[in-house]
Design a protein around this motif. Sequence first.
Motif, PDB file in Angstrom:
ATOM      1  N   ILE A   1      24.480 -35.621   8.105  1.00 45.60           N
ATOM      2  CA  ILE A   1      23.228 -34.987   7.665  1.00 45.60           C
ATOM      3  C   ILE A   1      22.407 -34.522   9.224  1.00 45.60           C
ATOM      4  N   THR A   2      21.436 -33.668   9.146  1.00 47.14           N
ATOM      5  CA  THR A   2      20.623 -33.365  10.141  1.00 47.14           C
ATOM      6  C   THR A   2      19.171 -33.439  10.417  1.00 47.14           C
ATOM      7  N   GLY A   3      18.501 -34.041   9.105  1.00 50.39           N
ATOM      8  CA  GLY A   3      17.245 -34.063   9.211  1.00 50.39           C
ATOM      9  C   GLY A   3      16.647 -35.100   7.878  1.00 50.39           C
ATOM     10  N   LEU A   4      15.587 -35.227   7.860  1.00 57.10           N
ATOM     11  CA  LEU A   4      14.889 -35.964   6.753  1.00 57.10           C
ATOM     12  C   LEU A   4      13.851 -35.093   5.878  1.00 57.10           C
ATOM     13  N   ALA A   5      13.629 -35.541   4.846  1.00 59.68           N
ATOM     14  CA  ALA A   5      12.704 -34.995   3.969  1.00 59.68           C
ATOM     15  C   ALA A   5      11.308 -34.969   4.749  1.00 59.68           C
ATOM     16  N   THR A   6      10.708 -33.443   4.713  1.00 57.96           N
ATOM     17  CA  THR A   6       9.670 -33.278   5.114  1.00 57.96           C
ATOM     18  C   THR A   6       8.264 -34.061   4.659  1.00 57.96           C
ATOM     19  N   ALA A   7       7.241 -34.072   5.680  1.00 56.80           N
ATOM     20  CA  ALA A   7       6.033 -34.930   5.287  1.00 56.80           C
ATOM     21  C   ALA A   7       5.516 -33.881   4.135  1.00 56.80           C
ATOM     22  N   ALA A   8       5.596 -32.483   4.066  1.00 57.73           N
ATOM     23  CA  ALA A   8       5.064 -31.944   2.879  1.00 57.73           C
ATOM     24  C   ALA A   8       5.623 -32.177   1.527  1.00 57.73           C
ATOM     25  N   THR A   9       6.929 -32.400   1.655  1.00 59.17           N
ATOM     26  CA  THR A   9       7.619 -32.700   0.394  1.00 59.17           C
ATOM     27  C   THR A   9       7.146 -34.145  -0.088  1.00 59.17           C
ATOM     28  N   ILE A  10       7.136 -35.144   0.821  1.00 63.93           N
ATOM     29  CA  ILE A  10       6.831 -36.481   0.416  1.00 63.93           C
ATOM     30  C   ILE A  10       5.294 -36.529   0.096  1.00 63.93           C
ATOM     31  N   ASN A  11       4.387 -35.966   0.799  1.00 64.05           N
ATOM     32  CA  ASN A  11       2.787 -35.844   0.233  1.00 64.05           C
ATOM     33  C   ASN A  11       2.605 -35.311  -1.103  1.00 64.05           C
ATOM     34  N   ALA A  12       3.460 -34.092  -1.280  1.00 63.03           N
ATOM     35  CA  ALA A  12       3.306 -33.489  -2.578  1.00 63.03           C
ATOM     36  C   ALA A  12       3.890 -34.505  -3.724  1.00 63.03           C
ATOM     37  N   ALA A  13       5.044 -35.021  -3.425  1.00 57.19           N
ATOM     38  CA  ALA A  13       5.445 -36.124  -4.558  1.00 57.19           C
ATOM     39  C   ALA A  13       4.416 -37.326  -4.881  1.00 57.19           C
ATOM     40  N   VAL A  14       3.694 -37.682  -3.775  1.00 60.03           N
ATOM     41  CA  VAL A  14       2.563 -38.791  -4.112  1.00 60.03           C
ATOM     42  C   VAL A  14       1.530 -38.186  -4.879  1.00 60.03           C
ATOM     43  N   SER A  15       1.022 -36.926  -4.269  1.00 62.75           N
ATOM     44  CA  SER A  15      -0.268 -36.336  -4.868  1.00 62.75           C
ATOM     45  C   SER A  15       0.167 -36.035  -6.566  1.00 62.75           C
ATOM     46  N   SER A  16       1.381 -35.700  -6.691  1.00 65.90           N
ATOM     47  CA  SER A  16       1.570 -35.258  -8.108  1.00 65.90           C
ATOM     48  C   SER A  16       1.677 -36.505  -9.042  1.00 65.90           C
ATOM     49  N   ALA A  17       2.417 -37.622  -8.262  1.00 65.78           N
ATOM     50  CA  ALA A  17       2.295 -38.859  -9.118  1.00 65.78           C
ATOM     51  C   ALA A  17       0.916 -39.608  -9.411  1.00 65.78           C
ATOM     52  N   ILE A  18      -0.011 -39.274  -8.476  1.00 65.00           N
ATOM     53  CA  ILE A  18      -1.368 -39.776  -8.606  1.00 65.00           C
ATOM     54  C   ILE A  18      -2.024 -38.979  -9.738  1.00 65.00           C
ATOM     55  N   ASP A  19      -1.762 -37.629  -9.706  1.00 68.25           N
ATOM     56  CA  ASP A  19      -2.248 -36.948 -10.951  1.00 68.25           C
ATOM     57  C   ASP A  19      -1.822 -37.247 -12.125  1.00 68.25           C
ATOM     58  N   ALA A  20      -0.398 -37.712 -12.247  1.00 71.11           N
ATOM     59  CA  ALA A  20       0.180 -38.027 -13.486  1.00 71.11           C
ATOM     60  C   ALA A  20       0.088 -39.527 -13.627  1.00 71.11           C
ATOM     61  N   LYS A  21      -0.837 -40.274 -12.926  1.00 73.73           N
ATOM     62  CA  LYS A  21      -1.092 -41.575 -13.150  1.00 73.73           C
ATOM     63  C   LYS A  21       0.151 -42.478 -13.093  1.00 73.73           C
ATOM     64  N   GLN A  22       1.266 -42.065 -12.377  1.00 68.61           N
ATOM     65  CA  GLN A  22       2.472 -42.674 -11.883  1.00 68.61           C
ATOM     66  C   GLN A  22       2.236 -43.671 -10.707  1.00 68.61           C
ATOM     67  N   THR A  23       3.040 -44.815 -10.756  1.00 68.79           N
ATOM     68  CA  THR A  23       3.065 -45.704  -9.514  1.00 68.79           C
ATOM     69  C   THR A  23       4.139 -45.512  -8.720  1.00 68.79           C
TER      70      THR A  23
END
Length: 207
Positions: A114-136
């Motif tokens: 592998i050459t890299g890790l998931a970007t900050a934008a990808t992870i931040n978006a996942a958390v924001s979507s989970a919060i909106d969907a009331k997922q933990t």
Amino acid sequence: MALVTTTALLALATTPLLTLSAAANPSHGASNHGTKNPDYWKRDSNRWHSSRWNPNEQHNHWNRPVDYRRQHPGWARHDWQRHRPWKHGWYGRGWYGGAPSWGWWGPRTTAWGITGLATAATINAAVSSAIDAKQTTIVVPNSTYQLDYGSLKAPNDHVVTFVVDRDGRSYSMDADCADGELNGYAPTIAAEAQLLNAACQVAFGSP
């Protein structure tokens, strides 16, 4: 009588020296090193140097099963990055070309392909979507793990503790985001590196 007096004086003079020596020795008394695995502090600080790194080194990070009740933390709302109740904003800063500065990164990721890790934008978006969907939980990129973002706690400015689900079970972990370690050791597979990165980004990453 003179012999006894001299011996007693020597004993009195030596006691403070012994006390001072014990206080200066980090192996005496309580440790202030946060949540690191106890074995961490016994190991050579240069253990990740490329000339000494063992590509076959393995460690079982999944040795802390835990029963955990899901919860929504108070900071998990709109603009959540700015509501985290601990220091943040430095994670990943100074990485040359976006690559982590962790000592194991080069040789280990070459072995993983592998050459890299998931970007900050990808992870931040996942958390924001989970919060909106009331997922933990969020799915850790390129893995089968689910990070329970509501479990995150930051005992200091570079360590985060958290709960992660794998194969239907929950596990307690800690990550040192400065050293790039899970439970005091480097990740053994690429998915664990993604977990480390995700936990550190949610805890300390920039918005």
